[in-house]
Design an enzyme around this catalytic site. Structure first.
Site, PDB file in Angstrom:
ATOM      1  N   VAL B 100       0.864  -1.176   0.000  1.00  0.00           N
ATOM      2  CA  VAL B 100       0.000   0.000   0.000  1.00  0.00           C
ATOM      3  C   VAL B 100       0.900   1.225   0.000  1.00  0.00           C
ATOM      4  O   VAL B 100       2.027   1.177   0.498  1.00  0.00           O
ATOM      5  CB  VAL B 100      -0.954   0.001   1.217  1.00  0.00           C
ATOM      6  CG1 VAL B 100      -1.467   1.394   1.550  1.00  0.00           C
ATOM      7  CG2 VAL B 100      -2.141  -0.922   0.943  1.00  0.00           C
ATOM      8  N   CYS B 101       0.411   2.299  -0.569  1.00  0.00           N
ATOM      9  CA  CYS B 101       1.132   3.573  -0.600  1.00  0.00           C
ATOM     10  C   CYS B 101       2.461   3.373  -1.345  1.00  0.00           C
ATOM     11  O   CYS B 101       2.537   2.565  -2.266  1.00  0.00           O
ATOM     12  CB  CYS B 101       1.305   4.096   0.829  1.00  0.00           C
ATOM     13  SG  CYS B 101       1.582   5.884   0.936  1.00  0.00           S
TER      14      CYS B 101
END
Lengths: 229, 229
Positions: B100-101
């Site tokens: 994520v990110c």
């Protein structure tokens, strides 16, 4: 900005994470994670956190008191006078009294929501009235110094709103972009009135097993006996 | 479903929390939180988690390898061969390789995204191409067994989508209602193209200081020298 967050065994991980990720953007942020004993506390999601303080050692007058929710683990705490008395005590001195999900039941059972509008998890929301609160069907509710988020993921909306409230709208707007908070829920079933009947029936059946709301009247009676309500 | 999540010092707390909250709903869920050494690892948000395993003791073939992101702490890991070699090794055996990110930069620098579409934080997205990935402007991307979420809060959308992918759409729909994921971003500034110019300028200035993307070409060169790319 001193943030004191309660982490009881089995707490819902995302309930803590959304708000803390927002609070850390507040000026002068510092935090304590508190439980009855210091040390490792298991969340419900396969990750354990460190309680840095216990009920005796933590800040007595935080700027923000935060309480997460859960299913059975939350209901266990609703029966624990030590936890409820602690929340009541700190809550009487905290600048902000806050929760996400059904953490608002803990605030309620601590006597902190009497006459306040409050949000909660969709399945537990109406039961807030047992504690003198005014159940409110909103993603988050800020009523004077009580700020409560709805279920689980509402902690992000709640946290960003708190940045706006405390640090100003410009800071909130920056935080929301920093968070890249432009959600696209994959299924569109995130509230009972949005969910198809099969999803609603199945989820309600699961949640019903996990959240014994029939215990809440007894919790309220006990709180009155103990003088918290 | 064995989930192995990397937790490097300073990782972004919500990046880990959204996905783990979703993964825990998968059948047979169990988890390990891994770092170079076992013990307490500080997140960026005033909460520390427990690394239950180190690089030597953890699962070698998890069902899901998950990597979160961050600002400076992430860029520090991009310079650490030990971390990158570990990700490359586990990634070669994991069923799902996920982030994520800007955790996708770590996957990329480990050589795991060559020829794959991938998401990232809005500020770092285009730089994924330095690692042979195809930067994709989506809330989350699932390309074969690579599943990557966008910035921070996208971990929730990503996690719910993964439930749908692995356990079926009906399970995903139930999870989304359980999560009460009907977001109402308070400011409407959650993507660069949604933000007003002042918010975008201010946020970009902050992020620019925190994410030294000019280092990424060197990271790519090092990865090629080390045979990861």
């Amino acid at each position: 900005m001193k943030v004191l967050a309660l982490a009881f065994p089995g707490f819902t991980f995302i309930d803590l994470a959304g708000p803390m990720q927002a609070f850390m953007m507040l000026p002068g942020f510092s935090s304590q994670i508190v439980w009855q004993g210091k040390g490792i506390v298991d969340s419900d999601a396969g990750v354990s956190v460190q309680a840095t303080e216990d009920f005796g050692s933590c800040w007595k007058d935080p700027d923000i008191l935060f309480v997460p929710g859960n299913t059975r683990s939350l209901f266990k705490q609703l029966q624990d006078d030590r936890t409820l008395d602690f929340i009541a005590g700190v809550g009487s001195r905290a600048t902000w009294i806050t929760s996400v999900c059904n953490g608002s039941l803990l605030l309620g059972a601590a006597g902190l929501l009497k006459g306040y509008k409050a949000a909660s998890y969709w399945y537990t929301r109406e039961h807030l009235s047992l504690f003198g609160a005014i159940p409110t069907d909103a993603r988050y509710v800020i009523d004077r110094n009580r700020a409560t988020g709805g279920g689980m993921t509402a902690g992000i909306d709640f946290g960003l709103a708190m940045i706006g409230q405390i640090a100003g709208e410009a800071a909130g707007r920056v935080a929301e972009l920093s968070f890249e908070y432009a959600p696209q829920p994959p299924f569109g079933t995130g509230r009972p009135e949005l969910a198809d009947p099969a999803t609603l029936a199945q989820t309600t059946e699961i949640v019903k097993q996990l959240m014994p709301v029939q215990e809440l009247e007894g919790v309220g009676a006990r709180c009155r006996t103990m003088g918290r309500l």
